[in-house]
Design a protein around this motif. Structure first.
Motif, PDB file in Angstrom:
ATOM      1  N   LEU A   1       0.217  13.737   3.397  1.00  0.00           N
ATOM      2  CA  LEU A   1       0.490  12.688   4.378  1.00  0.00           C
ATOM      3  C   LEU A   1      -0.072  12.995   5.758  1.00  0.00           C
ATOM      4  O   LEU A   1      -0.510  12.086   6.466  1.00  0.00           O
ATOM      5  CB  LEU A   1       1.995  12.437   4.458  1.00  0.00           C
ATOM      6  N   LYS A   2      -0.075  14.241   6.158  1.00  0.00           N
ATOM      7  CA  LYS A   2      -0.610  14.557   7.486  1.00  0.00           C
ATOM      8  C   LYS A   2      -2.105  14.253   7.527  1.00  0.00           C
ATOM      9  O   LYS A   2      -2.602  13.614   8.467  1.00  0.00           O
ATOM     10  CB  LYS A   2      -0.344  16.023   7.830  1.00  0.00           C
ATOM     11  N   ALA A   3      -2.826  14.672   6.486  1.00  0.00           N
ATOM     12  CA  ALA A   3      -4.263  14.414   6.448  1.00  0.00           C
ATOM     13  C   ALA A   3      -4.545  12.934   6.225  1.00  0.00           C
ATOM     14  O   ALA A   3      -5.443  12.350   6.851  1.00  0.00           O
ATOM     15  CB  ALA A   3      -4.910  15.250   5.343  1.00  0.00           C
ATOM     16  N   GLY A   4      -3.767  12.300   5.334  1.00  0.00           N
ATOM     17  CA  GLY A   4      -3.996  10.894   5.021  1.00  0.00           C
ATOM     18  C   GLY A   4      -3.724   9.976   6.200  1.00  0.00           C
ATOM     19  O   GLY A   4      -4.511   9.067   6.489  1.00  0.00           O
TER      20      GLY A   4
ATOM     21  N   ILE B   1       0.872  -1.174   0.000  1.00  0.00           N
ATOM     22  CA  ILE B   1       0.000   0.000   0.000  1.00  0.00           C
ATOM     23  C   ILE B   1       0.907   1.222   0.000  1.00  0.00           C
ATOM     24  O   ILE B   1       1.844   1.301   0.796  1.00  0.00           O
ATOM     25  CB  ILE B   1      -0.904   0.020   1.245  1.00  0.00           C
ATOM     26  N   GLN B   2       0.658   2.169  -0.879  1.00  0.00           N
ATOM     27  CA  GLN B   2       1.520   3.350  -0.966  1.00  0.00           C
ATOM     28  C   GLN B   2       0.688   4.621  -0.882  1.00  0.00           C
ATOM     29  O   GLN B   2      -0.321   4.769  -1.572  1.00  0.00           O
ATOM     30  CB  GLN B   2       2.328   3.358  -2.272  1.00  0.00           C
ATOM     31  N   MET B   3       1.137   5.533  -0.024  1.00  0.00           N
ATOM     32  CA  MET B   3       0.508   6.846   0.107  1.00  0.00           C
ATOM     33  C   MET B   3       1.532   7.913  -0.233  1.00  0.00           C
ATOM     34  O   MET B   3       2.662   7.903   0.269  1.00  0.00           O
ATOM     35  CB  MET B   3      -0.008   7.068   1.543  1.00  0.00           C
ATOM     36  N   ASP B   4       1.156   8.833  -1.115  1.00  0.00           N
ATOM     37  CA  ASP B   4       2.059   9.920  -1.493  1.00  0.00           C
ATOM     38  C   ASP B   4       1.221  11.087  -1.984  1.00  0.00           C
ATOM     39  O   ASP B   4       0.126  10.897  -2.530  1.00  0.00           O
ATOM     40  CB  ASP B   4       3.020   9.465  -2.601  1.00  0.00           C
ATOM     41  N   ILE B   5       1.745  12.292  -1.806  1.00  0.00           N
ATOM     42  CA  ILE B   5       1.025  13.470  -2.282  1.00  0.00           C
ATOM     43  C   ILE B   5       1.064  13.569  -3.804  1.00  0.00           C
ATOM     44  O   ILE B   5       0.205  14.194  -4.422  1.00  0.00           O
ATOM     45  CB  ILE B   5       1.585  14.754  -1.632  1.00  0.00           C
TER      46      ILE B   5
END
Length: 334
Positions: A107-110, A84-88
Motif C-alpha cells: 500500500l505504501k508503494a501503491g 477499485i481495490q488495492m491490497d497486498i
C-alpha cells in the motif's frame, strides 16, 4: 475511500492523506484502520458516515481492508458503481464485492504511485470541508446519544495524550469506541477487529506498554473479559509495567445478557457473574486500586493514574447500557 488496518501495517498514512486531499475524497476507516487519517481532519469519517457517503459515490476506492461491513449491507456498492481495490494480498481483491479494477500492491508503494499519477488526470476539486465537517458533527451527535458509553469514552479521550494508546475490548464502551472514539495518530487504537476476541485486551495492553515505554497506554475492559487474564496483574507488578487498566463492572457478560433478554422473553442463563472486589484484588497483587463513580469520577481517577509511575486498576461500577448494534448493523443483510 474505504481503508482498514492494511494502511497502518504498510505505514501508508501520508500517501493516503495526500491522495484523499487531492481528490477531496472522504476516508471511511474501519475499527482496524482508525488513525490512518487524524480524526481532526474533515476527510476522516467512520462507518456510520460511510452509509451515507457510499451510495452517493461514483467511484469507491478500497485499500487495505476486507470491506466486509459495506459488502454485506444493503447500502453497499451497486452494480453501476465503480469499485477499485488495492491490497497486498491478491486473494483479498474482489473477495467480498466485485471490483472493476484490482491492484495487488504494497500500500505504501501503491498509494505513492497513485499520488504521482493522478494529478495528470485529476481536475481541480473544490474543498468539501464544510459538507464533510457537518456530516461528522451530525454523526457525532447521533453517537453521543448512547449514554453512558459516549461520556466515558469522551473522558478517556480528553485525558489520554494524542499519542497515547487505547487498547480496546469486547465491552460496551469498547463497542462504542470502535465507531466514536477519535484517534489522532496511527497505531494508537488497538482492537481485535472482526474477531471480537473477548479477554485479549488486558494482556495485549501490557505488551503495548512494554513496546511503547515513552507513551501512556490505557486498557479498557468489561468485568467478564478482564477475568480471562486477571493473573497478568502479577506480570504488571513483577516487571514494572506502568499500565492504566479500567474495568467497567456490570457483574455480567453484559452484551450476552442483553441478547438473551431480547431474544428469549427476558430469560437469562450463565450470563450473570459473581465478581471479586476489583480494587482489593488489584491491591492484593500490588497494583494501585481505585473505584470511580460516573464519568467525572473516572476523569479524576484517570488523571491521577496517568500521572503515577506504577500500574493502576480503576473499577467503574455500571448498570445495563443501551445497545449500539442497531447503529452498527443498520442496513445489514440477513
Amino acid at each position: 475511500i474505504f481503508v482498514g488496518g492494511g494502511i497502518l501495517r504498510a505505514e501508508a498514512w501520508e500517501e493516503l492523506r495526500e491522495l484523499a486531499e487531492m481528490l477531496q475524497a472522504p476516508v471511511v476507516m474501519s475499527a482496524n484502520g482508525k488513525g490512518a487519517i487524524s480524526a481532526r481532519h474533515y476527510l476522516a469519517q467512520n462507518m456510520v458516515a460511510g452509509r451515507e457517503l457510499l451510495p452517493q459515490a461514483d467511484v469507491v476506492f478500497v485499500a487495505g481492508t476486507r470491506f466486509v461491513q459495506p459488502a454485506t449491507s444493503t447500502w453497499g456498492p451497486r452494480p453501476d458503481q465503480t469499485v477499485i481495490q488495492m491490497d497486498i494480498d491478491p486473494e483479498e481483491i474482489g473477495r467480498n464485492t466485485p471490483v472493476a479494477v484490482g491492484i495487488a500492491a504494497d500500500l505504501k508503494a501503491g498509494l505513492a504511485e497513485l499520488v504521482n499519477r493522478v494529478p495528470r488526470h485529476n481536475r481541480k476539486r473544490p474543498s468539501r470541508e464544510e459538507e464533510l465537517t457537518a456530516l461528522k458533527e451530525r454523526i457525532d451527535d447521533l453517537l453521543f446519544e448512547l449514554q453512558p458509553q459516549a461520556s466515558y469514552a469522551q473522558v478517556i479521550r480528553e485525558e489520554l495524550p494524542d499519542d497515547g494508546i487505547l487498547v480496546n475490548e469486547s465491552t460496551q464502551v469498547g463497542y462504542w469506541s470502535n465507531l466514536g472514539f477519535p484517534v489522532y495518530e496511527p497505531n494508537t487504537f488497538l482492537t481485535s477487529g472482526y474477531q471480537g476476541t473477548l479477554g485479549y485486551g488486558f494482556a495485549t495492553a501490557l505488551g503495548a506498554q512494554v513496546g511503547n515505554p515513552g507513551k501512556r497506554v490505557i486498557s479498557i475492559n468489561g468485568d467478564g473479559g478482564f477475568m480471562y487474564n486477571v493473573q497478568e496483574l502479577s506480570t504488571a507488578v513483577r516487571h514494572g509495567i506502568n499500565l492504566v487498566t479500567i474495568v467497567f463492572n456490570d457483574n455480567a457478560y453484559g452484551n450476552v445478557r442483553r441478547i438473551q433478554k431480547e431474544n428469549f422473553g427476558g430469560r437469562t442463563i450463565a450470563s450473570d457473574l459473581l465478581n471479586p472486589d476489583f480494587v482489593k484484588l488489584a491491591e492484593s497483587f500490588g497494583v494501585e486500586g481505585r473505584r470511580a463513580e460516573g464519568p467525572e469520577g473516572l476523569r479524576a481517577a484517570l488523571r491521577d493514574a496517568l500521572a503515577s509511575d506504577h500500574p493502576t486498576l480503576i473499577e467503574v461500577p455500571v448498570g445495563e447500557m443501551p445497545s449500539i448494534w442497531p447503529i452498527v448493523f443498520a442496513g445489514r443483510r440477513d
